[in-house]
Write a protein that holds these residues in place. Structure first.
Motif, mmCIF file in Angstrom:
data_model
loop_
_atom_site.group_PDB
_atom_site.id
_atom_site.type_symbol
_atom_site.label_atom_id
_atom_site.label_comp_id
_atom_site.label_asym_id
_atom_site.label_seq_id
_atom_site.Cartn_x
_atom_site.Cartn_y
_atom_site.Cartn_z
ATOM 1 N N LYS A 1 0.847 -1.189 0.000
ATOM 2 C CA LYS A 1 0.000 0.000 0.000
ATOM 3 C C LYS A 1 0.884 1.240 0.000
ATOM 4 N N ALA A 2 0.330 2.354 -0.432
ATOM 5 C CA ALA A 2 1.071 3.621 -0.452
ATOM 6 C C ALA A 2 0.124 4.723 -0.013
ATOM 7 N N ALA A 3 0.698 5.822 0.477
ATOM 8 C CA ALA A 3 -0.117 6.958 0.902
ATOM 9 C C ALA A 3 0.615 8.237 0.546
ATOM 10 N N THR A 4 -0.136 9.202 0.079
ATOM 11 C CA THR A 4 0.422 10.510 -0.256
ATOM 12 C C THR A 4 -0.709 11.516 -0.238
ATOM 13 N N HIS A 5 -0.383 12.771 -0.575
ATOM 14 C CA HIS A 5 -1.429 13.770 -0.659
ATOM 15 C C HIS A 5 -2.328 13.446 -1.848
ATOM 16 N N ILE A 6 -3.616 13.398 -1.594
ATOM 17 C CA ILE A 6 -4.583 13.210 -2.682
ATOM 18 C C ILE A 6 -5.476 14.449 -2.687
ATOM 19 N N ASN B 1 4.525 17.068 0.666
ATOM 20 C CA ASN B 1 5.160 16.490 1.851
ATOM 21 C C ASN B 1 5.622 15.057 1.650
ATOM 22 N N GLY B 2 5.562 14.575 0.406
ATOM 23 C CA GLY B 2 6.165 13.281 0.116
ATOM 24 C C GLY B 2 5.162 12.167 -0.046
ATOM 25 N N ILE B 3 5.709 10.976 0.006
ATOM 26 C CA ILE B 3 4.909 9.776 -0.211
ATOM 27 C C ILE B 3 5.477 8.676 0.675
ATOM 28 N N MET B 4 4.655 7.730 1.046
ATOM 29 C CA MET B 4 5.139 6.605 1.829
ATOM 30 C C MET B 4 4.496 5.324 1.333
ATOM 31 N N TYR B 5 5.184 4.210 1.504
ATOM 32 C CA TYR B 5 4.622 2.944 1.043
ATOM 33 C C TYR B 5 5.153 1.813 1.902
ATOM 34 N N MET B 6 4.448 0.697 1.833
ATOM 35 C CA MET B 6 4.774 -0.467 2.650
ATOM 36 C C MET B 6 4.982 -1.672 1.747
#
Lengths: 121, 116
Positions: free
Chosen positions: A104-109, B90-95
């Motif tokens: 999974k990934a998360a960023t500004h949407i 502010n970037g991105i993160m992933y697992m």
């Protein structure tokens, strides 16, 4: 913040490309033209190629650049092929590349995109 | 040697400046030691463009954290909030799942209360 309040992205893969120092920018440019939305580059040092190539090894830069690109699973193959061509990875000593799965990934949407995605569900 | 076959690797690509203090937070608040930071340069399609239309390269930090499977989601949420990932630029993160990983133990140094 609770985990279930974070909008996560799935169906993502990570492309990692290790090339000689100085070559990353052209490859990143090619990847972005192919649809990659961003890239991260850091430095590294490689070993092994000089020992194998002998005197010819002096032509291979030991200092490396490592390119990391996140891509959707729909586009990863195309971006991979474009990067492979741009980096000339079929030539010995030019580098290597691989794809790893991302859970999974998360960023500004942007809010409008988020609303559109929620409306689709 | 003990190794965990169900660990997760959380990677955060963030603007330069917050990596080390986040490492400290991970240690002091969550007791996590399996984390490191390195520098990188990054570019994004939504980054501000320079005068001649070239995409701006920016200094980034890459924070990598190895977690146990059971704690992965909670640590992911912790980092998402600490690093303000939901805010623009502010970037991105992933697992990612890990095949194997080891623990990281530090011995007590004589005369110190809190080992580094």
């Amino acid at each position: 913040m609770k985990y279930n309040e974070i909008a996560v992205l799935t169906d993502i893969a990570l492309i990692t490309c290790i090339v000689q120092r100085g070559k990353a920018d052209d490859i990143v440019r090619a990847a972005q033209a192919a649809g990659a939305s961003g890239a991260t580059v850091h430095f590294a040092r490689g070993s092994g190629i000089r020992e194998r190539l002998g005197i010819l090894g002096v032509a291979v830069e030991v200092e490396k650049e490592v390119i990391s690109i996140l891509a959707s699973t729909d586009h990863v193959d195309h971006i991979f092929e474009v990067m492979h061509k741009a980096a000339q990875l079929d030539t010995p000593g030019m580098g290597l590349m691989y794809v790893t799965p991302v859970e999974k990934a998360a960023t500004h949407i942007p809010p409008e995109v988020l609303e559109r995605l929620r409306g689709k569900k | 040697m003990t190794s965990d076959k169900r660990s997760r690797l959380i990677t955060c690509i963030i603007p330069k400046g917050n990596g080390l203090q986040t490492l400290e937070k991970l240690k002091s608040e969550l007791g996590l030691l399996r984390a490191h930071v390195h520098l990188a340069r990054g570019t994004a399609s939504n980054a501000p463009k320079a005068l001649h239309g070239l995409v701006e390269h920016a200094e980034k930090e890459t924070l990598e954290v190895i977690t146990d499977y059971a704690d992965a989601d909670a640590i992911f949420a912790f980092l998402f909030e600490s690093l303000h990932i939901s805010e623009p630029y502010n970037g991105i993160m992933y697992m990612q799942p890990l095949g194997r990983s080891t623990g990281y133990e530090l011995s007590e140094l004589p005369g110190t209360a809190d080992p580094v």
